[in-house]
Design a protein around this motif. Structure first.
Motif, PDB file in Angstrom:
ATOM      1  N   ILE A   9       0.842  -1.208   0.000  1.00  0.00           N
ATOM      2  CA  ILE A   9       0.000   0.000   0.000  1.00  0.00           C
ATOM      3  C   ILE A   9       0.870   1.248   0.000  1.00  0.00           C
ATOM      4  CG2 ILE A   9      -1.655   1.325   1.369  1.00  0.00           C
ATOM      5  CD1 ILE A   9      -2.794  -1.374   2.352  1.00  0.00           C
ATOM      6  N   LEU A  10       1.877   1.257   0.892  1.00  0.00           N
ATOM      7  CA  LEU A  10       2.741   2.440   0.991  1.00  0.00           C
ATOM      8  C   LEU A  10       3.562   2.632  -0.275  1.00  0.00           C
ATOM      9  CD1 LEU A  10       4.027   2.038   4.677  1.00  0.00           C
ATOM     10  CD2 LEU A  10       2.218   3.542   3.839  1.00  0.00           C
ATOM     11  N   ALA A  11       4.092   1.553  -0.841  1.00  0.00           N
ATOM     12  CA  ALA A  11       4.939   1.664  -2.027  1.00  0.00           C
ATOM     13  C   ALA A  11       4.154   2.160  -3.229  1.00  0.00           C
ATOM     14  CB  ALA A  11       5.588   0.317  -2.322  1.00  0.00           C
ATOM     15  N   SER A  12       2.952   1.589  -3.446  1.00  0.00           N
ATOM     16  CA  SER A  12       2.165   1.995  -4.613  1.00  0.00           C
ATOM     17  C   SER A  12       1.651   3.427  -4.457  1.00  0.00           C
ATOM     18  CB  SER A  12       1.001   1.028  -4.824  1.00  0.00           C
ATOM     19  OG  SER A  12       0.207   0.925  -3.655  1.00  0.00           O
ATOM     20  N   SER A  13       1.238   3.794  -3.253  1.00  0.00           N
ATOM     21  CA  SER A  13       0.766   5.172  -3.025  1.00  0.00           C
ATOM     22  C   SER A  13       1.897   6.171  -3.182  1.00  0.00           C
ATOM     23  CB  SER A  13       0.147   5.290  -1.621  1.00  0.00           C
ATOM     24  OG  SER A  13      -0.945   4.409  -1.475  1.00  0.00           O
ATOM     25  N   THR A  14       3.069   5.795  -2.645  1.00  0.00           N
ATOM     26  CA  THR A  14       4.239   6.667  -2.787  1.00  0.00           C
ATOM     27  C   THR A  14       4.650   6.792  -4.250  1.00  0.00           C
ATOM     28  OG1 THR A  14       4.989   5.965  -0.592  1.00  0.00           O
ATOM     29  CG2 THR A  14       6.600   7.053  -2.020  1.00  0.00           C
ATOM     30  N   GLY A  15       4.515   5.712  -5.023  1.00  0.00           N
ATOM     31  CA  GLY A  15       4.829   5.772  -6.443  1.00  0.00           C
ATOM     32  C   GLY A  15       3.962   6.780  -7.177  1.00  0.00           C
ATOM     33  N   LEU A  16       2.663   6.780  -6.880  1.00  0.00           N
ATOM     34  CA  LEU A  16       1.763   7.771  -7.492  1.00  0.00           C
ATOM     35  C   LEU A  16       2.134   9.183  -7.081  1.00  0.00           C
ATOM     36  CD1 LEU A  16      -1.734   6.045  -7.132  1.00  0.00           C
ATOM     37  CD2 LEU A  16      -0.458   6.428  -9.231  1.00  0.00           C
ATOM     38  N   LEU A  17       2.376   9.348  -5.779  1.00  0.00           N
ATOM     39  CA  LEU A  17       2.697  10.681  -5.264  1.00  0.00           C
ATOM     40  C   LEU A  17       3.997  11.209  -5.852  1.00  0.00           C
ATOM     41  CD1 LEU A  17       1.905  12.883  -3.127  1.00  0.00           C
ATOM     42  CD2 LEU A  17       3.410  11.662  -1.538  1.00  0.00           C
ATOM     43  N   GLY A  18       5.024  10.371  -5.854  1.00  0.00           N
ATOM     44  CA  GLY A  18       6.333  10.830  -6.294  1.00  0.00           C
ATOM     45  C   GLY A  18       6.419  11.094  -7.783  1.00  0.00           C
ATOM     46  N   CYS A  19       5.842  10.198  -8.594  1.00  0.00           N
ATOM     47  CA  CYS A  19       5.983  10.334 -10.042  1.00  0.00           C
ATOM     48  C   CYS A  19       5.127  11.463 -10.613  1.00  0.00           C
ATOM     49  CB  CYS A  19       5.624   9.024 -10.732  1.00  0.00           C
ATOM     50  SG  CYS A  19       6.789   7.685 -10.391  1.00  0.00           S
TER      51      CYS A  19
END
Length: 749
Positions: free
Chosen positions: A715-725
């Motif tokens: 959950i954290l990795a996929s959400s962070t991926g959206l936020l960061g990219c």
């Protein structure tokens, strides 16, 4: 005219005593004027070296009359009377299935395969050892006799042994005992050193009895026995089904504790057999390159008198092998196998069945006829299953004060004896290990009973035994809590990205009128950021003591929230493509450029996920579950997903949204002008897809609270991926390069 009957035997160099017992029995029968008068038995000998291909090839050569016959001149066209073999359980089964079409009796002197005691399914199979069913029952009777109830079992993984162990376990449990552990090992090869160490480690945890149920037709070396016993605590008993190789010349180097009971098929010493070996001319096969050395060992002057040959040899050999060994293979069973066939042939001839050895039904039944005697004068018969009506000796391996070893027969198990007489133990001849000191003696019967052996009860599911295994204690309750290091780390990461996302949302609201914020649908950016904030907060629902409410909220809240985020990304991607197409002359896509269309995409896509979650909750909702078997000594409080299908449907739908967004964004990544957000969406979707593809195998392979940690990480990795990219590049321009936040420069980004 002398008629020649032939029997088949496989020869392996280490089992020379079996080979010699075969030759000895044939010659003894040929010298018997009452058994098979005017008939001379012949024999074919083939060495297979335990290769299946060689076994089949040797059998075919014998049946085709292309075999060498030792010490006999015979006509090769004569019919084979029987096949006598010493295969393993699996080899015996395979050999029978292949050669039963010839209708030759197959007599085994080693296979105890319990599945083959079926005269209907295996009408041509006989054996001179008891079947494995009796072995497991006999061990169970020994355990019951002494009241030993806490048992560890180590066995081969072949089908027959596994079935016998199952019968043994059922008997132990019916008598109030329990199985501490059951560990299996490959049966098609020798046990390796690391596997032996595994046995040692497991034996240390046992309280009373260790049963080693392997090597039925082999022996344990003294080195192996010594390694086993010196690595386990005192007060334990070992029950094994393989003989221990006692080499008398060097046994003073060993100190074996008196704790071993050995179950071996009944056998008897054959004095004339040893006389035969001492006096016979050495026999060897063409392929037996070790035979000369084998015979020379028996010429050693230090060899015991009962086996030593008078060879007038001056050569001093390393007489530490078979010359001083008390193990003579399966020679007694081989001897009886030859007599089984000889008596059957004799009865066929005497009954007028003909001068033929064709084994029709009537001839086969002759093998079940009246009892017959072997050369030792013992009366024997085959039971209704084609098994020799015999049983097991129970041996005690005794370490004497003069530091020598010997076997003592301390009991018998004969399943064919009358009830009450089938199992006997003579406790007076048992020598116990010194740790078994608490003895209670009944003066009236002189009956000895061991009272210091452990008994066991089954602990409740929420308890397990303490280290001493003398009491039940509560299991440790475990779950992914906020207080433990892993929970603290995941909570900190969640809150950090929650705050970062909240700050980015504040930045976007504050700079809402700038070109970079207004590009690619300002409202969708807000919806996406809010949904990401909720996703980071959702991860906290997975930490802490699971309750029914939190279990329901975990998956459904995240499923709906993350679907809103992915729907927003999909709407952004579609907006980019639509906007570019709308700039073309005479395009009719202007009417699809409003926020109402993009909001409809978000609403409809997230609504589908909501319906899936509602169906899940109405059919089989998640619930809190006490998992008492996942980890030894612990009770894991976890969320049971209820419907696994619904769980994967929710995840699958998220994967579907991510995949569609990735494909559209990838195709639109090189669009000109200000519609460059597709490039960042492509990278973000690539991150999301990789995370959740990796999640599934990792989720399935982990146990306990680490399963929860894996999902939180996803959950954290996929959400962070959206936020960061998607948002970090824009925040960089807004805060650090404000001069580029204009329409002219935006087209170049």
């Amino acid at each position: 005219m002398v008629e020649i009957k032939k029997m088949c035997y496989r020869y392996i160099s280490p089992h020379t005593y079996n080979f010699l017992a075969f030759v000895f029995a044939v010659e003894e029968i040929n010298n018997n004027s009452e058994l098979l008068p005017n008939i001379t038995l012949g024999l074919h000998i083939k060495d297979s070296f335990r290769y299946t291909r060689k076994i089949i090839e040797s059998a075919l050569n014998i049946l085709a009359g292309q075999s060498t016959i030792v010490n006999f001149k015979c006509n090769s066209f004569r019919t084979v009377a029987a096949i006598i073999e010493g295969f393993t359980d699996e080899e015996t089964y395979g050999f029978y299935n292949m050669f039963q079409i010839y209708h030759y009796p197959q007599v085994s002197y080693s296979s105890q395969n319990l599945y083959m005691s079926d005269p209907v399914q295996y009408p041509y199979f006989y054996r001179t050892v008891p079947n494995e069913l009796h072995l497991s029952i006999g061990i169970g009777k020994l355990l019951k006799y002494f009241g030993w109830k806490w048992v560890s079992i180590f066995s081969n993984d072949d089908e027959s042994s596994m079935r016998a162990i199952q019968i043994l376990k059922e008997g132990i449990e019916q008598n109030g005992g329990c199985i501490a552990l059951h560990q299996t090992f490959p049966h098609q090869r020798r046990i390796k050193n690391f596997e032996l160490q595994k046995i040692v480690r497991a034996s240390k945890k046992s309280s009373t009895v260790n049963i080693y149920y392997f090597n039925k037709n082999a022996v344990f070396s003294l080195d192996n026995v010594l390694d086993l016993q010196k690595n386990v605590k005192s007060g334990q008993v070992f029950i094994i089904i393989a003989e221990v190789e006692i080499i008398k010349k060097n046994q003073k180097h060993f100190q074996i504790s008196n704790k071993f009971f050995i179950f071996k098929p009944y056998k008897k010493v054959m004095p004339n057999f040893f006389k035969f070996i001492r006096e016979m001319k050495p026999i060897r096969l063409r392929s037996d390159y070790q035979a000369k050395d084998w015979w020379n060992v028996l010429c050693d002057s230090s060899c015991p008198n009962h086996i030593k040959r008078d060879c007038n040899s001056k050569v001093k050999t390393e007489g530490e092998g078979h010359c001083f060994n008390t193990h003579f293979g399966s020679s007694y069973s081989v001897y009886n196998a030859v007599y089984v066939v000889a008596h059957a042939l004799h009865n066929m001839i005497m009954s007028g069945s003909g001068n033929s050895t064709t084994w029709i039904r009537e001839n086969r039944e002759l093998l079940y006829s009246l009892p017959w005697k072997n050369g030792l004068g013992e009366e024997m018969y085959l039971d209704e299953n084609g098994d020799l009506a015999t049983g097991y000796n129970i041996l005690n391996l005794i370490f004497l004060p003069n530091m020598t070893l010997k076997y003592e027969v301390v009991g018998h198990y004969n399943p064919h004896a009358p009830p009450g007489q089938d199992f006997t133990i003579d406790e007076n001849v048992i020598v116990w290990e010194s740790s078994f000191t608490q003895l209670k003696e009944d003066l009236n019967s002189d009956f000895i009973h061991i009272v210091d052996m452990d008994t066991c009860i089954t602990c409740p599911d929420d308890q397990w035994s303490n280290q001493k295994r003398d009491a039940c204690i509560p299991k440790v309750i475990t779950f992914l809590s906020f207080e433990e290091p892993l929970g603290i780390a995941l909570t900190s990461i969640s809150m950090f990205f929650f705050l970062i996302t909240a700050v980015i949302l504040g930045i976007f609201i504050y700079y809402g009128n700038t070109p970079i914020v207004r590009a690619n649908n300002q409202q969708l950016s807000y919806i996406l950021l809010i949904s990401l904030i909720l996703c980071f907060l959702c991860s906290l629902l997975f930490i802490g003591h699971p309750e029914d409410v939190t279990c329901i909220l975990r998956q459904t809240t995240f499923g709906i929230t993350f679907s809103i985020a992915l729907s927003s990304v999909l709407a952004k991607t579609i907006t980019v493509v639509t906007a570019f197409q709308a700039t073309k002359p005479r395009s009719k896509l202007h009417k699809w450029m409003g926020s109402r269309v993009s909001n409809s995409i978000v609403l409809s896509c997230s609504l589908i996920q909501t319906v899936l979650c509602l169906v899940w909750l109405c059919t089989a909702p998640p619930f809190a579950f006490l998992n008492m078997r996942s980890e030894i000594g612990t009770i894991l409080i976890e969320c049971n997903e209820g419907s696994v299908i619904a769980f994967y449907c929710v995840l699958g739908y998220l994967g579907f949204l991510a995949g569609i967004s990735f494909i559209i964004a990838f195709l639109a990544r090189n669009l000109p002008d200000s519609f460059n957000e597709a490039k960042y969406i492509t990278f973000s979707m690539l991150v999301v897809c990789n995370v959740w593809i990796s999640f599934i195998p990792t989720y399935l392979s982990t146990k306990g609270k680490y399963t929860v940690a894996v999902e939180i990480f996803a959950i954290l990795a996929s959400s962070t991926g959206l936020l960061g990219c998607i948002f970090i590049p824009k925040c960089y321009i807004i805060l650090l390069r404000p001069e580029r936040n204009n329409k002219k420069d935006l087209r170049k980004i």
